[in-house]
Design a protein around this motif. Structure first.
Motif: not given
Length: 120
Positions: A105-107, A102, A110-111
């Motif tokens: 910025g590796k959303n 997260y 991360a999610l």
């Protein structure tokens, strides 16, 4: 009868002596460093612990916490991925992995990790 008493006295002295050693003479503790917000020191201790015993999941967990605290997200992700080789279902590692992704910025990834975390 005197021999057990001497042994008991020696044992009591040894316990008292070891208990009175200053904290600096005791083994460094990565978790204590984390609690004191001394993240870089905790990470250094954690790296040593993982090098000595690569299967120590608790060492990986505390290492990741220290790295996250120090804003070293790439390194935290790398160590979390290494830890998953030994225990892919450990929720503390999954959470650290998700958090590190997260903050990089590796959303999407991360999610995915957060979804795994909350589903376990």
């Amino acid at each position: 009868m005197r021999r057990p008493m001497k042994l008991f006295s020696a044992l009591c002295f040894l316990i008292f002596f070891l208990g009175s050693l200053p904290v600096s003479a005791q083994k460094p503790d990565a978790l204590q460093m984390y609690r004191e917000k001394r993240y870089e020191e905790g990470a250094a201790i954690g790296r040593q612990e993982v090098a000595v015993n690569p299967q120590n999941i608790d060492a990986y967990v505390v290492l990741c916490w220290n790295l996250l605290g120090a804003h070293r997200y790439v390194e935290a992700e790398n160590y979390a991925n290494q830890a998953r080789k030994y225990d892919s279902a450990n929720t503390r590692i999954i959470e650290a992995l998700a958090e590190s992704r997260y903050y990089q910025g590796k959303n999407a990834s991360a999610l995915e990790a957060f979804q795994i975390y909350v589903s376990t």
